[in-house]
Structure formats: C-alpha cells, structure tokens
Write a protein that holds these residues in place. Structure first.
Motif, PDB file in Angstrom:
ATOM      1  N   VAL A 155       0.869  -1.176   0.000  1.00  0.00           N
ATOM      2  CA  VAL A 155       0.000   0.000   0.000  1.00  0.00           C
ATOM      3  C   VAL A 155       0.908   1.228   0.000  1.00  0.00           C
ATOM      4  O   VAL A 155       1.403   1.648   1.053  1.00  0.00           O
ATOM      5  CB  VAL A 155      -0.938   0.013   1.225  1.00  0.00           C
ATOM      6  N   GLU A 156       1.153   1.759  -1.175  1.00  0.00           N
ATOM      7  CA  GLU A 156       1.989   2.952  -1.334  1.00  0.00           C
ATOM      8  C   GLU A 156       1.401   3.785  -2.461  1.00  0.00           C
ATOM      9  O   GLU A 156       1.914   3.829  -3.580  1.00  0.00           O
ATOM     10  CB  GLU A 156       3.443   2.558  -1.629  1.00  0.00           C
ATOM     11  N   PRO A 157       0.265   4.463  -2.197  1.00  0.00           N
ATOM     12  CA  PRO A 157      -0.377   5.236  -3.265  1.00  0.00           C
ATOM     13  C   PRO A 157       0.458   6.441  -3.653  1.00  0.00           C
ATOM     14  O   PRO A 157       0.939   7.180  -2.790  1.00  0.00           O
ATOM     15  CB  PRO A 157      -1.720   5.649  -2.648  1.00  0.00           C
ATOM     16  N   GLN A 183      -7.279   6.496   1.331  1.00  0.00           N
ATOM     17  CA  GLN A 183      -6.254   7.484   0.968  1.00  0.00           C
ATOM     18  C   GLN A 183      -6.648   8.827   1.556  1.00  0.00           C
ATOM     19  O   GLN A 183      -7.832   9.187   1.578  1.00  0.00           O
ATOM     20  CB  GLN A 183      -6.141   7.613  -0.550  1.00  0.00           C
ATOM     21  N   THR A 184      -5.657   9.596   1.976  1.00  0.00           N
ATOM     22  CA  THR A 184      -5.924  10.913   2.545  1.00  0.00           C
ATOM     23  C   THR A 184      -4.860  11.886   2.078  1.00  0.00           C
ATOM     24  O   THR A 184      -3.673  11.567   2.070  1.00  0.00           O
ATOM     25  CB  THR A 184      -5.880  10.874   4.078  1.00  0.00           C
ATOM     26  N   GLY A 185      -5.300  13.074   1.679  1.00  0.00           N
ATOM     27  CA  GLY A 185      -4.346  14.146   1.386  1.00  0.00           C
ATOM     28  C   GLY A 185      -3.421  13.839   0.239  1.00  0.00           C
ATOM     29  O   GLY A 185      -3.288  12.709  -0.209  1.00  0.00           O
ATOM     30  N   GLY A 186      -2.785  14.865  -0.232  1.00  0.00           N
ATOM     31  CA  GLY A 186      -1.852  14.722  -1.333  1.00  0.00           C
ATOM     32  C   GLY A 186      -2.596  14.518  -2.633  1.00  0.00           C
ATOM     33  O   GLY A 186      -3.815  14.369  -2.689  1.00  0.00           O
ATOM     34  N   GLY A 187      -1.849  14.559  -3.694  1.00  0.00           N
ATOM     35  CA  GLY A 187      -2.478  14.356  -4.990  1.00  0.00           C
ATOM     36  C   GLY A 187      -2.815  15.660  -5.661  1.00  0.00           C
ATOM     37  O   GLY A 187      -3.036  16.695  -5.032  1.00  0.00           O
ATOM     38  N   ASP A 231     -13.046  12.871  -2.456  1.00  0.00           N
ATOM     39  CA  ASP A 231     -13.694  11.565  -2.302  1.00  0.00           C
ATOM     40  C   ASP A 231     -12.760  10.478  -2.825  1.00  0.00           C
ATOM     41  O   ASP A 231     -13.077   9.772  -3.779  1.00  0.00           O
ATOM     42  CB  ASP A 231     -15.024  11.552  -3.075  1.00  0.00           C
ATOM     43  N   PRO A 232     -11.603  10.336  -2.199  1.00  0.00           N
ATOM     44  CA  PRO A 232     -10.585   9.430  -2.755  1.00  0.00           C
ATOM     45  C   PRO A 232     -11.016   7.970  -2.682  1.00  0.00           C
ATOM     46  O   PRO A 232     -11.852   7.573  -1.863  1.00  0.00           O
ATOM     47  CB  PRO A 232      -9.368   9.691  -1.861  1.00  0.00           C
ATOM     48  N   LEU A 233     -10.415   7.171  -3.540  1.00  0.00           N
ATOM     49  CA  LEU A 233     -10.648   5.734  -3.537  1.00  0.00           C
ATOM     50  C   LEU A 233      -9.975   5.092  -2.326  1.00  0.00           C
ATOM     51  O   LEU A 233      -9.012   5.621  -1.784  1.00  0.00           O
ATOM     52  CB  LEU A 233     -10.095   5.106  -4.814  1.00  0.00           C
ATOM     53  N   SER A 250      -0.365   7.496   7.762  1.00  0.00           N
ATOM     54  CA  SER A 250       0.770   8.254   7.226  1.00  0.00           C
ATOM     55  C   SER A 250       0.241   9.494   6.541  1.00  0.00           C
ATOM     56  O   SER A 250      -0.910   9.550   6.107  1.00  0.00           O
ATOM     57  CB  SER A 250       1.565   7.399   6.235  1.00  0.00           C
ATOM     58  N   SER A 251       1.078  10.491   6.415  1.00  0.00           N
ATOM     59  CA  SER A 251       0.674  11.754   5.800  1.00  0.00           C
ATOM     60  C   SER A 251       1.221  11.855   4.388  1.00  0.00           C
ATOM     61  O   SER A 251       2.186  11.173   4.023  1.00  0.00           O
ATOM     62  CB  SER A 251       1.175  12.934   6.637  1.00  0.00           C
TER      63      SER A 251
END
Length: 876
Positions: free
Chosen positions: A172-174, A203-207, A213-215, A261-262
């Motif tokens: 798990v490393e999006p 998933q949270t933050g980043g991108g 509404d992340p997957l 993780s952030s």
C-alpha cells in the motif's frame, strides 16, 4: 497463431491453454547483458500491460505488479519504492519448515527454475522449491471491475504429507504520478473485517487537485484459509529482509494495524494474509485473493462477487478469446495472425474509466501516462476508437462521449478542444493544435457508418467546462464549424499565434515555422465526404452538401499543392511553401485516400515514398532500405533532398537537444526535417493508403502488406532482438533507417519507461480491417479485399470476412435492423455467369457491373447477418 517467429532474445512466443498468445520471458535480467536497455538508460525492467476496461497494471520481469488507476487521479496504488520497504506486491512467500521461498523473481531460490509468462490479461509465474510446485497468476478479470485477482496453486510433488504456509503480499503505497504535483498520498489506519476477510485503507491528502472523495485500497482472501493478517510494514519485515520478512520466518502474522501516514511521506501500510495448508502427496490447493481500488461502498459487493466465482481466470480468458480478432493469412503468416490477436488485446486493455468524466476511454499509455501522469492527447482518443467501431461499439460510444465532453461551448470565442486531459477530468492545455476537430469528425463518420447507430447522435451530451448540453450531432457540427474557421489563405488550416503546437506533428509550428497545415487539408479532404454519407443517412442533407463542398475544395487545394518533385507539400510558413524540396510523410497517405492524385501521380508519389522514406535504391550513405516502417522524413545527408529545416539545438531555436539532431537516440538523428523517425501512426495511414491504389500502382497490395508487416512487433524483434521496447509492445516511434541507432525506440522524453504506447496496436487492428477491404458506406458496405493473397479470413466481433477458392463470405452486425447494400469486388477470373448471392440462408438477386456484385443483406438489430457470394462449385 502457433508461431515463435519474432520472439527476439528475451524469450519465446507460445499459445496458452486458452488458445491465446503469451510471451515466456526467459533471460535472467540480473546477469544477461542483453537485458540492459538503452531506452531505460541501461535499466533491465521489462513490463507487460495487464488490464481490463476499467484499469490496468504493470507486471514486471522482476516479479512484482503495480496497479494503476485513473478513476480520479493518475496514480499507482502500490508504487515500487524499495528504499522505503515498499515492494508493490503481486507475489508472496511460501514457508516450508524453516525455509522461506519467495515468488518475487529477484528473491527466487538459488538454482530454481522460475517461469514467467506475460499473457492476455495475466502475469503467470511458476517455480518448484522445497517439494512444492507453485503457480501464481495475477490477472485483471475481463470486464469493468477495478480489481486484480491472484490465483496461487500449491501442489505437493513429494511422497510425504506437507505442512506449508502461504503469505499473500500486496503493498500500500499510493502515489500520484501527475507531473504537476507528483508525490505520495496519505494513508489512514487500515481496518480488517473477519467476516469478509478483507483489509482496506483510505487514501488521505496529497495528490493533484482537490480529491475530496478518494478511492480506498483493499485486499481480500477469497478462497482458502486465513490464519492471520498484517498491515504494518515494520511488523511484517521487522529485522528481516525483503526475501525473508521477519513474520514469515516466524510463520505468523501479528494483526498489527499500521498507524496512518501523511502525504509526502512513505506509507506505513501493507496487506498480507497467511494461509496454512496441509497437502497430501500429489495433491494441490488453489488460493485466491483480490486487490483493488474503489469507493468503500463498492468494496464489499466486489469481494462478494468474486468469492462466488468458481474459476474467474478461465471465465476471463474465455471472454477475451470470444472478443479478440482471429485471422488466417495462409502458410507462413501464422505470426501475423498471432500479433493481430495480441495487439487487439493491448488496444482494449489500454481502456480506463475516469469517474469525473463519467466515461471510459483508451489511453496512449507509455511514458505519457506512467511518467507524466496525463491522458495525452485528445487526437489519440478518437483514432483509438476507429477499430472499436468494428469490435466494441459500446466502448466506441464511450470514447466519443468522453472526447465530446471537452468541447468548449459555442459562446466561448476562440476556444477549442484541449491537448489532453489530466487528473479529476481536467483539461490539459499544451498550446493549441489545429487537427483536433478533424479526429472527432473522422471518428464520428467511421462509427456511424460502421455501426449504423444513427440514434447515438441524438443523445444529449454536455459542454463539461461551460455547462449546457447539445446533441452529439450538434457537437459534431460545431467541430466542423470550428475547423472551417481555421481555413487559411492557401487552403491549408491555420495553426494560430504563438503558443500553437501545430497539427498532428507537435511543435511543427516552432520547428517548421508552420503557419498553415496542408496535412490537415489532406485529412479533411478524406473525412468530410465520409461524414457527409453519415449526414445523408441521418437525413441532414444540407449539412451533407456543406461537407461535400468543403471536401471538394480541399481536394482542389491538394492538387494545386502537387510539387514539381512528385509529392504534396507539407505546409506554409507565411508565403513560403514548406515541402518543395523534401517529401514529408504525413500528408501523402491522406491525399491518396482523398483521391487527389491521378494514376500517373500516384505512381510517382509511391516511387518517391520508396526512394526517400524507405531508402530503396538510395545512395549508400543513407543505409537503406528500411527493415522496419517507413521514415516520416528523408535523411539529412540524402543528396536528393534540397530543403532542410532547422532542428532542435540550432542557434535559431536555442532549446535543449534532448530530441535534437545531435542526440543519437532521437528521432531527429540525421533527419532532414522535423520530426524524423518512423512513426506507427503515419505508417498506419500509409498502409491503408497504399491498399487503395489497386490498378493505379503496380503491386499496390504487396506494398501495403510490406508496410503492414514491417510495422509489426515480430518484425522489430527479429531485426533488433536485444530490444525489449519493440518485442511485446513498443513506443510511438522508432529510429529511422538512416539514424545511427536504428534499433532505438521512443522520443527521448524520459528514460523511466519504455513501451506500451497504443499507436502500433491501433493500426495493426485497423489496417487488418482496411486490408480486408471493409469500407462502410451510406448504403451499407463495400468489400474489396487488398491482401496480396486470395485465401484469408478475418473474424471480428461485429464483422467478418473469408475469401476462399470460389467464394467470399462474411457477416455484419448492425446496431439498427435495416437492409444493407453490399458491393463485393469480384476477383479476376470469377465466373460471373455462375454467381450466386446469399443473405443468410436465402438466395437473393444481385447486379453485376464494374467488376463488382451488388446485393441486399437483411439484418436484425444487434444480430450478425451472414452473406456469401459464390462463383462456381457447390455451396453448403
């Protein structure tokens, strides 16, 4: 399809138990110097595209699998980042006694035989160690589900009972790949459901952009026992290594829930399951897991769906087999039939779903997608759609909807389609291009005539960026109006002011100083009359008349642009004609398709294409003739070239020379004009165009077949067997025959990725249709085969044709039930007095004239309608 021809040095082609092609990768990339690839700056990774209609994954020779999604962002779910102990997944660990056996090729048991196969929708690994035969197949199930499945079969090869444990591992490393803001996404603390045996993490933050509404990323054990799970990187690997994680060595999983993780920092999470099993001698067990990305409310139904399936791999491969084209081209050409099937898989598996656009599309792939993180470019989507009109009309409609959605509303002055799209269904504007409307017009005409689906064009589709809707047909007419607003003083189409990218050839405005494109004139000279046939079929006769008038004007313009050297000009730079002293490959095929050249001109033009772009009978220093596809421009050191343009790196254009004349790994190496190299798009057009010159150019069929087969992967791998880029997939361009490194593919934008670009498979499929002589018309279809042999067959989901000794037959599937007129060209020597024509099981009346037979075929909506023409012998 059973042929090993064109395997290269990395492995060998074969047919699997489903009767589909696969590539067995056999060299050891860690030791074999042939594995070092110049396209990857010496890297040894070889990848394969594993995909369905929703998403895709990259399966690597090293043994791991990376999952890619474009639902919202352009992102990986499990990026390989070994320095942070993130190893992607798609492999696992077998614990037998004290021994740990990894199915990651990099950590395989010393001395073991390790098989790797890249197949249609799957990646299969096989090894034997510690008395266990281990087979692992990671596959993307046929259809539209955003998941990968992993079937792990363990068989006891000894005469004693074996107690073993299998540890399934997915990372798990999006990672958001969009080049504007690349980086790791945050991950919430994972959770585990004992009831459904499912691990999931948000998933949270980043991108890039505001993804509110992340997957979620999830994995589940579908079949087999579960005795423990793990989600913590630190707990799983502990003081151990990638080859022997601490918990695997201890034969247990602690069930630790990793801390969140952030964004911008490595994830703390992974997904692992333990399955302890006991195997009697000779007995086996198959474990099954699912890994994917979806919104949380969709995870449980997806898990339940595949838990109910008894053999989803077999079902998936059977579905692929039913859909994929099948062909027979006679003795010695089984490899061409194999490649057609393989390329059709590459084309369809490049499909992606984009949630915020609301539609599927087919992407260009390669470094455009996996390095830059964009869906580039707009012109790609409609031309990938062309073969879908004959193989998957539903996907063809989706692509049209997707492309049309980016059209600016008519009140937005001067706006046009974007260069491409990016995360969150946003426009990507890289200058402006004056050919984008053409590609939509071409695709609309092809789809409407091939499918007879005229009702689609009544569908209301939005202007995504400005609001409001219009019918698909009104969108098409707006595209025509915008295209015509670009008409220039010489009859070409204007490229615009500074910031323009040009036409199909990006940066032609800068490097050719092009202000007006004759390529687009040639393209529209063909497309307008075909779209006019669709307009008449819809009853819009006024628009049809407009289109025909514009098409005729463009043909007249082309005829004036016939140069004294025997080809059509490329462009204008102000008042200066570009292409008087040098032939450009881009406009010539479209001028032929539009019917611009006379018979004498066609012979001269083809002779010049062979001399300058193929290097046939050229001076020795050109190093012709080409062994792969035709070049797009001649050699700079060709004495027959009297016009040479500036190149990147010249003082006139002080740009970095990463794709310039001094870079030996550039399409511009020794090219007389921008853009140099051999491009699969342009050679796809050329194959089609050459096939239409029957009766005008001697051996036109042979020349078309030569161009077609020279652009195959098998041909590239035969001539350049040490290049992975060009073995099972390829970039959008390769070096021309006159360059120093003729075996190099790519446009030197990056060395992080090679292959898996969609141009070559698109034209392999589309040109198979064109060479079979299939042309949709307003009344029905014209069938005029152009293969250089009499006997062949081609079977596609919507249409098929077989040419036999005294018969031609086929089927057509129309989406609307109505009678179609078939015009079938008769081969020389056919006994016209003995002609019998068939519509289904009924003999029907026909008319013979001009070397063709014309008759009516009755169809029912969505059902294949059989037809046959017999000119002697018995029919049954």
């Amino acid at each position: 399809m059973r042929s090993t021809h064109g395997s290269g040095h990395f492995g060998v082609w074969g047919l699997d138990r489903f009767g589909l092609p696969f590539y067995s990768y056999r060299i050891d990339e860690a030791r074999d110097p042939r594995a070092r690839q110049p396209e990857l700056a010496g890297g040894t990774q070889a990848q394969h595209q594993v995909g369905n209609d929703h998403l895709m994954a990259d399966a690597f020779n090293d043994g791991y699998v990376q999952l890619w999604s474009q639902d919202r962002l352009s992102q990986w779910a499990n990026l390989w980042r070994p320095n942070d102990r993130h190893y992607s997944g798609g492999y696992g660990y077998l614990k037998v006694g004290r021994r740990v056996v990894s199915s990651l090729y990099l950590d395989r048991p010393r001395g073991s035989r390790f098989g790797r196969a890249f197949g249609v929708g799957y990646y299969r690994k096989h090894l034997r160690a510690a008395g266990i035969d281990l087979s692992q197949v990671v596959y993307s199930p046929y259809g539209d589900d955003p998941v990968l499945l992993d079937d792990v079969t363990l068989r006891n090869t000894t005469h004693r009972r074996k107690r073993v444990s299998w540890f399934e591992y997915w990372d798990v490393e999006p990672y958001d790949q969009a080049i504007a803001e690349p980086g790791t996404r945050g991950v919430d603390q994972p959770s585990y459901s004992r009831r459904t045996r499912t691990l999931e993490a948000a998933q949270t933050g980043g991108g890039y952009g505001n993804d509110n509404d992340p997957l979620w990323i999830f994995a589940s054990a579908l079949r087999g026992p579960v005795r423990g799970f793990e989600t913590s990187v630190d707990a799983f690997f502990g003081s151990g290594s990638r080859a022997r994680p601490a918990e695997v060595g201890r034969d247990r999983l602690s069930g630790t829930l990793a801390p969140p993780s952030s964004a911008g920092n490595p994830s703390n999470a992974l997904f692992a399951f333990r399955a302890p099993v006991t195997l009697k001698p000779g007995r086996s067990i198959t474990l099954r897991y699912v890994y994917g990305m979806a919104h949380r409310q969709k995870i449980a139904p997806l898990v339940a769906k595949y838990r109910r399936r008894s053999n989803p791999l077999r079902a998936s491969e059977r579905s692929w087999s039913r859909w994929l084209p099948k062909a027979s081209f006679g003795p010695g050409h089984a490899w061409v039939a194999r490649e057609l099937t393989w390329d059709a898989y590459l084309l369809r598996s490049a499909s992606m779903y984009e949630e915020l656009c609301g539609h599927h599309t087919i992407t260009q792939g390669g470094y455009y997608q996996y390095y830059f993180g964009y869906n580039l470019g707009f012109r790609s989507w409609p031309h990938y759609m062309l073969p879908m009109a004959y193989t998957n009309p539903a996907l063809a409609r989706e692509i049209l909807r997707y492309a049309i959605g980016f059209q600016p509303a008519p009140q937005v002055n001067g706006a046009q389609f974007p260069y491409g799209s990016g995360p969150m269904c946003e426009r990507v504007d890289l200058g402006t291009s004056n050919d984008l409307d053409f590609w939509l017009l071409l695709a609309a005409g092809e789809y409407g005539l091939a499918s007879r689906d005229t009702k689609f064009f009544d569908e209301q589709l939005p202007f995504k960026s400005a609001g409001g809707t219009a019918s698909a047909w009104e969108h098409i007419k707006l595209a025509y109006q915008h295209q015509e607003s670009l008409l220039g003083p010489h009859g070409g189409y204007l490229t615009g002011a500074s910031g323009s990218t040009g036409d199909w050839s990006d940066f032609s405005t800068e490097f050719l100083q092009m202000t007006e494109s004759m390529l687009v004139t040639a393209q529209l000279a063909y497309a307008y009359p075909k779209l006019a046939e669709l307009a008449d079929l819809r009853g819009d006769h006024a628009f049809a008349q407009q289109l025909r008038a514009s098409g005729a004007r463009n043909v007249a313009t082309l005829r004036r642009e016939w140069t004294g050297r025997g080809w059509y000009s490329r462009a204008y730079s102000g008042a200066r004609q570009v292409g008087q002293g040098v032939i450009f490959g881009e406009p010539q095929p479209w001028a032929i398709l539009a019917g611009a050249p006379s018979a004498a001109q066609a012979r001269t033009l083809v002779g010049n294409i062979r001399r300058f772009l193929d290097g046939v009978d050229a001076p020795r220093q050109i190093h012709g003739p080409t062994v792969i596809g035709s070049a797009i421009t001649p050699a700079r050191n060709d004495p027959g070239v009297t016009e040479r343009g500036p190149t990147p790196g010249d003082s006139l254009f002080p740009l970095p020379d990463f794709f310039g004349a001094e870079n030996q790994r550039s399409t511009m190496d020794n090219a007389s004009e921008w853009v140099g190299g051999a491009w699969f798009d342009v050679n796809g057009w050329l194959t089609w165009a050459l096939s239409t010159l029957e009766g005008k150019v001697p051996n036109a069929r042979g020349l078309a077949w030569s161009e077609y087969t020279r652009n195959t992967l098998a041909n590239h791998a035969t001539h350049f067997p040490n290049h992975w880029d060009g073995t099972i997939s390829v970039d959008d361009a390769c070096e021309a025959f006159y360059s120093k490194e003729t075996n190099f593919c790519g446009v030197s934008l990056t060395t992080s990725y090679a292959g898996q670009i969609t141009e070559q498979p698109t034209w392999m499929v589309m040109d198979a249709i064109r060479l079979a002589g299939i042309t949709p018309t307003q009344a029905g279809f014209r069938i005029a085969p152009r293969y250089p042999f009499r006997r062949f067959s081609l079977r596609l989901p919507q249409i098929g044709i077989a040419s036999e000794q005294r018969r031609m037959r086929g089927y057509v599937t129309s989406l609307r039930g109505r009678s179609l007129q078939l015009v079938v060209e008769l081969p020389p020597g056919a006994n016209r007095r003995a002609l019998v024509t068939w519509s289904g099981r009924r003999r029907v009346r026909h008319h013979v004239g001009g070397g063709t037979v014309t008759f009516t075929l009755a169809t029912r909506a969505g059902k294949p309608a059989d037809w046959a023409v017999n000119w002697g012998g018995k029919t049954r």
